[in-house]
Design an enzyme around this catalytic site. Structure first.
Site, PDB file in Angstrom:
ATOM      1  CE  LYS A 292      -3.109   2.711   3.013  1.00 12.21           C
ATOM      2  NZ  LYS A 292      -3.984   2.748   4.190  1.00 12.21           N
TER       3      LYS A 292
ATOM      4  CG  ASP B 142      -5.398   8.074   4.294  1.00 16.13           C
ATOM      5  OD1 ASP B 142      -6.334   8.659   3.697  1.00 16.13           O
ATOM      6  OD2 ASP B 142      -5.563   7.075   5.026  1.00 16.13           O
TER       7      ASP B 142
ATOM      8  CE  LYS C 136      -6.428   9.033   7.658  1.00 19.43           C
ATOM      9  NZ  LYS C 136      -6.992   7.964   8.494  1.00 19.43           N
TER      10      LYS C 136
ATOM     11  CG  ASP D 203      -1.815   5.450   4.778  1.00 15.28           C
ATOM     12  OD1 ASP D 203      -1.691   4.453   5.511  1.00 15.28           O
ATOM     13  OD2 ASP D 203      -2.889   5.766   4.232  1.00 15.28           O
TER      14      ASP D 203
ATOM     15  CG  ASP E 226      -9.696   7.615   6.441  1.00 16.19           C
ATOM     16  OD1 ASP E 226      -8.633   7.559   5.777  1.00 16.19           O
ATOM     17  OD2 ASP E 226      -9.734   7.888   7.654  1.00 16.19           O
TER      18      ASP E 226
ATOM     19  CD  GLU F 276      -6.510   5.236   2.283  1.00 16.28           C
ATOM     20  OE1 GLU F 276      -7.507   5.345   3.033  1.00 16.28           O
ATOM     21  OE2 GLU F 276      -5.362   5.045   2.716  1.00 16.28           O
TER      22      GLU F 276
ATOM     23  NE  ARG G 109     -10.485  -1.223   4.166  1.00 14.75           N
ATOM     24  CZ  ARG G 109     -11.042  -1.346   5.363  1.00 14.75           C
ATOM     25  NH1 ARG G 109     -12.188  -1.955   5.506  1.00 14.75           N
ATOM     26  NH2 ARG G 109     -10.436  -0.859   6.440  1.00 14.75           N
TER      27      ARG G 109
HETATM   28  N1  BES Z   1      -4.149   4.919   6.792  1.00 15.79           N
HETATM   29  C1  BES Z   1      -5.249   4.627   7.603  1.00 15.79           C
HETATM   30  C2  BES Z   1      -4.944   3.682   8.750  1.00 15.79           C
HETATM   31  C3  BES Z   1      -3.928   4.125   9.780  1.00 15.79           C
HETATM   32  C4  BES Z   1      -4.350   4.533  11.019  1.00 15.79           C
HETATM   33  C5  BES Z   1      -2.583   4.051   9.533  1.00 15.79           C
HETATM   34  C6  BES Z   1      -3.439   4.895  11.977  1.00 15.79           C
HETATM   35  C7  BES Z   1      -1.678   4.409  10.495  1.00 15.79           C
HETATM   36  C8  BES Z   1      -2.108   4.827  11.719  1.00 15.79           C
HETATM   37  C9  BES Z   1      -6.366   3.986   6.781  1.00 15.79           C
HETATM   38  O1  BES Z   1      -6.418   4.346   5.455  1.00 15.79           O
HETATM   39  C10 BES Z   1      -7.657   4.386   7.408  1.00 15.79           C
HETATM   40  O2  BES Z   1      -7.891   5.533   7.513  1.00 15.79           O
HETATM   41  N2  BES Z   1      -8.432   3.409   7.826  1.00 15.79           N
HETATM   42  C11 BES Z   1      -9.684   3.673   8.454  1.00 15.79           C
HETATM   43  C12 BES Z   1     -10.658   2.611   8.002  1.00 15.79           C
HETATM   44  C13 BES Z   1     -12.063   2.879   8.391  1.00 15.79           C
HETATM   45  C14 BES Z   1     -12.600   4.106   7.688  1.00 15.79           C
HETATM   46  C15 BES Z   1     -12.897   1.664   8.050  1.00 15.79           C
HETATM   47  C16 BES Z   1      -9.493   3.622   9.964  1.00 15.79           C
HETATM   48  O3  BES Z   1      -8.682   2.829  10.430  1.00 15.79           O
HETATM   49  O4  BES Z   1     -10.110   4.415  10.648  1.00 15.79           O
HETATM   50 ZN    ZN Z   2      -7.518   6.125   5.090  1.00 20.02          ZN
HETATM   51 ZN    ZN Z   3      -4.597   4.918   4.600  1.00 15.81          ZN
END
Ligand code: BES
Ligand code: ZN
Ligand code: ZN
Length: 514
Positions: free
Chosen positions: A281, A286, A293, A304, A363, A365, A367
């Site tokens: 990834k 992000d 966010k 990210d 967010d 993204e 996956r």
């Molecule tokens: N890049 C983030 C995940 C992340 C969180 C990485 C903390 C490093 C530290 C990812 O893209 C994300 O935002 N995931 C969301 C998914 C949710 C919307 C289902 C999350 O974890 O909140």
């Molecule tokens: Zn994200």
């Molecule tokens: Zn992310």
């Protein structure tokens, strides 16, 4: 750092600084610490005897003690480096010890140092089997090389605090042990250098390291290492019908990059031999997109792309270690931005595999880009897949920052990965992704949705989504969100990018070498 290995007695080695390891050999729980040097040299033991007897130094992990003009020793200074309790000694402590030694010397302005190779047989025999000298040698240099890095590239008034030259000094006399130590040393240098390469990519800010720039750096690395590399952008993604990857990229002024790196073993691979697919990834920033966010901590989202960084670093190490197995690295890089053209919650996109996805949260993204990356790796002929991704905050909630999440659809593949972690020393904790969790990502209108139906088991929902795109192919998913960034400086490693997963991915691939 110019790192060398020499076989001679450390006592007679001329250096401004000689680091020597110590452990606490006290056995009973309430006893005062009893530090003992990991050396068979009487001269070194004698030089430190008085201060070690004083009780000032407890040989705790990360603890150091500096002696000037150690009597009977050629070195100008001697640095005693604690590795903790003797009974707990493992190669992981040796790795941390190597880092601690270098990091203790850096601020002193000393640019040249030596480390006496730890002789665990200086203790009683119980540790002899536990610490094979090849692995000890490897972990020692790994620790030293990783510890040497500091992330001050962007300071205008940078003070040079680097250790420029390190000599590991071993007085091993036996030929086979020398060969083992030499082999471990060379491996350690290769792997740590690759991990540091990953760390420097992950450290880069989003304005510098765009997807295009990541593509350029990967291509330059591949050219240097003799790997084939192709970097594609929007047109090729459209041609491949990578609807999920394209959806993420469409809100950014920065075009996406699909990076494909190929390692062919010498003489080619046998027809039915495994082909390892490494998918990363690579979200260079992000924001969360339209599901934006909160501002607090958003700056961290430059990391990210740590999964992509891990795969690029792993390919670098693989190019040098030359396992007899074909390896293809696929990096899906984009910036996740809110914009007039951005994808929106409620959109339905069609992935390259033909499956449709209801986007519930922009967010989630990572996956989406990986869905197309994994599918593409399969199309390129990969028989085994591994992906690394800073995928979910939920994984950080579940496991904290010590263990990264590990998911797999195949027991043998999972076991092989775990075997490799005995060498890599990285910590992964398996979480489930059995089919009874499929319900998490069930959509009312499309084949699946890109989030869980609620926030429970969010790391698992992410894994279930990816699983939809690997089919029957043996697959591992590493959720490294909690482990890709060190929140604080430790005696053995700096704050910042950790380079997690590089070592484990490399060992996993080597496990399939013909
Ligand atoms: N890049 C983030 C995940 C992340 C969180 C990485 C903390 C490093 C530290 C990812 O893209 C994300 O935002 N995931 C969301 C998914 C949710 C919307 C289902 C999350 O974890 O909140
Ligand atoms: Zn994200
Ligand atoms: Zn992310």
């Amino acid at each position: 750092m110019d790192t060398k290995l020499m076989f001679q007695d450390a006592v007679g080695f001329p250096t401004p600084m000689l680091a020597v390891f110590a452990v606490d050999v006290a056995t009973s729980k309430d006893a005062d610490p009893l530090p003992a040097l990991l050396t068979t040299s009487n001269a070194l033991t004698h030089a430190a005897a008085k201060v070690l007897a004083s009780g000032e130094f407890k040989a705790g992990l990360g603890e150091t003690l500096l002696l000037h003009n150690p009597g009977g020793v050629k070195a100008e200074r001697m640095l005693v480096v604690g590795l903790g309790k003797a009974k707990d000694l493992s190669v992981d402590e040796v790795r941390k010890g190597g880092g601690t030694a270098v990091r203790a010397v850096k601020p002193l302005g000393i640019r040249e140092m030596a480390i006496a190779f730890p002789e665990d047989h200086a203790l009683d025999d119980e540790h002899l089997d536990a610490l094979p000298c090849k692995l000890m040698s490897r972990t020692l240099v790994e620790g030293a090389e990783l510890g040497e890095m500091d992330w001050d590239t962007y300071r205008s008034e940078r003070k040079d605090r680097s250790v420029r030259s390190l000599t590991v000094v071993s007085n091993e006399a036996e030929k086979t042990s020398r060969e083992e130590i030499q082999a471990g040393f060379e491996e350690g240098l290769i792997v740590a250098e690759a991990q540091n390469f990953t760390r420097s990519l992950v450290n880069e800010p989003g304005n510098v390291l765009t997807p295009t720039e990541l593509g350029k750096r990967a291509a330059a690395m591949c050219a240097e290492m003799g790997l084939a590399c192709e970097v594609h952008s929007t047109a090729k993604l459209q041609e491949l019908k990578m609807g999920a990857f394209l959806a993420v990229a469409q809100g950014s002024a920065q075009p996406p990059a699909l990076i494909v790196m190929t390692y062919e073993p010498e003489g080619g691979a046998a027809k039915d031999a495994p082909v390892m697919g490494l998918v990363g990834k690579g979200i260079t920033f992000d924001t969360g997109g339209i599901s934006i966010k909160p501002a607090d901590g958003m700056e961290k989202m430059k990391y990210d792309m740590a999964g992509a960084g891990a795969m690029i670093g792993a390919m670098r190490a693989i190019a040098k270690l030359k396992p007899k197995v074909k390896v293809i690295g696929v990096v899906c890089s984009a910036e996740n931005m809110p914009d007039g053209a951005a994808y929106k919650p409620g959109d339905v996109v069609t992935a390259m595999s033909g499956k449709t996805i209801e986007v519930v949260n922009t967010d989630a993204e990572g996956r989406l880009v990986l869905a197309d990356g994994l599918n593409y790796a399969k199309r390129l002929g990969c028989t085994h897949l591994i992906n690394a991704a800073t995928l979910t905050g939920a994984c950080v909630v579940a496991l904290g920052m010590i263990n990264a999440g590990l998911f797999s659809n195949d027991e043998t593949t999972w076991q092989k990965f775990m075997d490799g972690t005995k060498t890599s020393g990285e910590k992964f904790w398996r979480l489930p992704c059995t089919d009874d969790y499929r319900d998490h990502i069930k959509s009312q209108i499309a084949d699946m949705m890109n989030t869980g139906k609620n926030r429970y088991g969010g790391a698992i929902s992410g894994a279930m989504f990816l699983k939809e795109f690997v089919g029957e192919t043996p697959w591992l998913h590493l959720d490294i969100a909690g482990c890709a960034w060190n929140e604080e400086t430790k005696p053995w490693i700096a704050y910042g990018p950790s380079g997690i997963a590089v070592r484990s991915i490399v060992e996993w691939v080597r496990g399939y070498s013909a």
